[in-house]
Scaffold this active site. Structure first.
Site, PDB file in Angstrom:
ATOM      1  N   ASP A   1       0.867  -1.545   0.232  1.00 15.31           N
ATOM      2  CA  ASP A   1       0.372  -0.050   0.269  1.00 15.31           C
ATOM      3  C   ASP A   1       0.695   0.758   0.246  1.00 15.31           C
ATOM      4  O   ASP A   1       2.040   1.356   0.310  1.00 15.31           O
ATOM      5  CB  ASP A   1      -0.770   0.059   1.260  1.00 15.31           C
ATOM      6  CG  ASP A   1      -2.048   1.207   1.273  1.00 15.31           C
ATOM      7  OD1 ASP A   1      -2.902   0.344   1.081  1.00 15.31           O
ATOM      8  OD2 ASP A   1      -1.911   2.307   1.037  1.00 15.31           O
TER       9      ASP A   1
ATOM     10  N   ASN B   1     -12.803  -3.099   2.821  1.00 16.53           N
ATOM     11  CA  ASN B   1     -14.121  -1.609   3.086  1.00 16.53           C
ATOM     12  C   ASN B   1     -14.912  -2.491   2.015  1.00 16.53           C
ATOM     13  O   ASN B   1     -14.460  -2.357   1.012  1.00 16.53           O
ATOM     14  CB  ASN B   1     -13.143  -1.147   3.367  1.00 16.53           C
ATOM     15  CG  ASN B   1     -12.226  -0.899   4.116  1.00 16.53           C
ATOM     16  OD1 ASN B   1     -12.671  -1.028   5.171  1.00 16.53           O
ATOM     17  ND2 ASN B   1     -10.983  -0.193   3.838  1.00 16.53           N
TER      18      ASN B   1
ATOM     19  N   GLY C   1     -15.153   3.143   4.128  1.00 12.61           N
ATOM     20  CA  GLY C   1     -13.781   3.322   4.349  1.00 12.61           C
ATOM     21  C   GLY C   1     -13.055   3.466   2.653  1.00 12.61           C
ATOM     22  O   GLY C   1     -12.263   3.415   2.440  1.00 12.61           O
ATOM     23  N   GLN C   2     -14.252   2.946   1.913  1.00  8.21           N
ATOM     24  CA  GLN C   2     -13.924   2.228   0.537  1.00  8.21           C
ATOM     25  C   GLN C   2     -13.305   3.448  -0.138  1.00  8.21           C
ATOM     26  O   GLN C   2     -14.581   4.253  -0.465  1.00  8.21           O
ATOM     27  CB  GLN C   2     -14.779   1.430  -0.626  1.00  8.21           C
ATOM     28  CG  GLN C   2     -13.697   0.567  -1.551  1.00  8.21           C
ATOM     29  CD  GLN C   2     -15.304  -0.823  -1.757  1.00  8.21           C
ATOM     30  OE1 GLN C   2     -16.143  -0.697  -1.500  1.00  8.21           O
ATOM     31  NE2 GLN C   2     -14.286  -1.071  -3.321  1.00  8.21           N
TER      32      GLN C   2
ATOM     33  N   HIS D   1     -10.704  -5.069  -2.877  1.00  9.88           N
ATOM     34  CA  HIS D   1      -9.359  -5.250  -2.419  1.00  9.88           C
ATOM     35  C   HIS D   1      -8.911  -5.795  -1.047  1.00  9.88           C
ATOM     36  O   HIS D   1      -9.885  -5.495   0.228  1.00  9.88           O
ATOM     37  CB  HIS D   1      -8.482  -4.522  -2.175  1.00  9.88           C
ATOM     38  CG  HIS D   1      -8.865  -2.733  -2.299  1.00  9.88           C
ATOM     39  ND1 HIS D   1      -9.912  -2.293  -2.930  1.00  9.88           N
ATOM     40  CD2 HIS D   1      -8.300  -2.679  -0.626  1.00  9.88           C
ATOM     41  CE1 HIS D   1     -10.141  -1.172  -2.305  1.00  9.88           C
ATOM     42  NE2 HIS D   1      -9.363  -1.311  -1.145  1.00  9.88           N
TER      43      HIS D   1
ATOM     44  N   HIS E   1      -7.066  -5.912   2.470  1.00 13.86           N
ATOM     45  CA  HIS E   1      -5.980  -5.272   3.156  1.00 13.86           C
ATOM     46  C   HIS E   1      -4.872  -6.205   4.637  1.00 13.86           C
ATOM     47  O   HIS E   1      -5.939  -6.769   5.214  1.00 13.86           O
ATOM     48  CB  HIS E   1      -5.902  -3.701   4.186  1.00 13.86           C
ATOM     49  CG  HIS E   1      -6.492  -2.624   3.942  1.00 13.86           C
ATOM     50  ND1 HIS E   1      -6.062  -1.702   3.398  1.00 13.86           N
ATOM     51  CD2 HIS E   1      -8.730  -2.595   2.596  1.00 13.86           C
ATOM     52  CE1 HIS E   1      -6.788  -0.895   2.395  1.00 13.86           C
ATOM     53  NE2 HIS E   1      -7.962  -0.999   2.433  1.00 13.86           N
TER      54      HIS E   1
HETATM   55  P1  AMP Z   1     -10.046   1.384   0.684  1.00 11.74           P
HETATM   56  O1  AMP Z   1      -9.821   2.692   1.718  1.00 11.74           O
HETATM   57  O2  AMP Z   1      -9.951   0.348   1.172  1.00 11.74           O
HETATM   58  O3  AMP Z   1     -10.673   1.801  -1.277  1.00 11.74           O
HETATM   59  O4  AMP Z   1      -8.188   1.304   0.407  1.00 11.74           O
HETATM   60  C1  AMP Z   1      -7.286   2.046  -0.723  1.00 11.74           C
HETATM   61  C2  AMP Z   1      -6.151   2.056  -0.425  1.00 11.74           C
HETATM   62  O5  AMP Z   1      -5.273   2.107  -1.588  1.00 11.74           O
HETATM   63  C3  AMP Z   1      -5.550   2.935   0.565  1.00 11.74           C
HETATM   64  O6  AMP Z   1      -5.112   1.876   1.635  1.00 11.74           O
HETATM   65  C4  AMP Z   1      -4.465   3.710  -0.535  1.00 11.74           C
HETATM   66  O7  AMP Z   1      -3.685   4.153   0.427  1.00 11.74           O
HETATM   67  C5  AMP Z   1      -3.722   2.248  -1.453  1.00 11.74           C
HETATM   68  N1  AMP Z   1      -3.991   2.727  -2.978  1.00 11.74           N
HETATM   69  C6  AMP Z   1      -4.328   3.767  -3.825  1.00 11.74           C
HETATM   70  N2  AMP Z   1      -3.250   3.937  -4.566  1.00 11.74           N
HETATM   71  C7  AMP Z   1      -2.224   3.428  -4.691  1.00 11.74           C
HETATM   72  C8  AMP Z   1      -1.137   2.712  -5.276  1.00 11.74           C
HETATM   73  N3  AMP Z   1      -1.108   3.638  -6.879  1.00 11.74           N
HETATM   74  N4  AMP Z   1      -0.529   1.907  -5.089  1.00 11.74           N
HETATM   75  C9  AMP Z   1      -0.613   1.497  -3.914  1.00 11.74           C
HETATM   76  N5  AMP Z   1      -1.738   2.085  -3.120  1.00 11.74           N
HETATM   77  C10 AMP Z   1      -2.553   2.477  -3.003  1.00 11.74           C
END
Ligand code: AMP
Length: 113
Positions: A30, A86, A92-93, A99, A101
């Protein structure tokens, strides 16, 4: 199907720190880690949210969870990690490509925020 930044990572159009890949999924660090270890495990198929998954996604959803466990083993955190999904903006998505985490490397409190 909606296009997200994760599709670009899958196609290697933008860089990511990829730690695992197979025909069904990809795992990468991440970019904004919330723990010393913060990995995202994503399906290559574009499923926006868990609640959008259909019966045919059974195999890929199971695969993601299995791989999450294997990756935790590989990273040496098999006895203490948290998996988070999420689902939806109010949960929080922010990226609408399903995905998991994988968080580890620090004390993880409960309940989450
Ligand atoms: P969510 O908030 O559950 O949708 O998680 C999305 C996650 O994607 C967040 O933790 C971001 O930090 C991560 N994220 C967004 N863009 C990137 C990227 N280009 N490379 C790696 N992680 C990313």
């Amino acid at each position: 199907m909606s296009e997200t930044i994760f599709n670009k990572i899958i196609r290697k159009e933008i860089p990511a720190d990829i730690i695992y890949e197979d025909e069904l999924c990809l795992a990468f660090k991440d970019v904004n880690p919330q723990a010393p270890i913060h990995i995202l495990i994503i399906p290559k198929k574009s499923i926006p949210k868990v609640s959008d998954a259909v019966k045919d996604d059974h195999n890929v959803l199971g695969h993601l969870l299995l791989k999450a466990g294997e990756i935790a083993n590989t990273l040496g955190v098999k006895d203490a990690f948290r998996l988070v999904i999420n689902n939806g903006e109010d949960a929080g998505q922010t990226v609408f490509h399903l995905h998991i985490h994988l968080l580890a490397g620090r004390r993880l409190n409960w309940p989450p925020g």
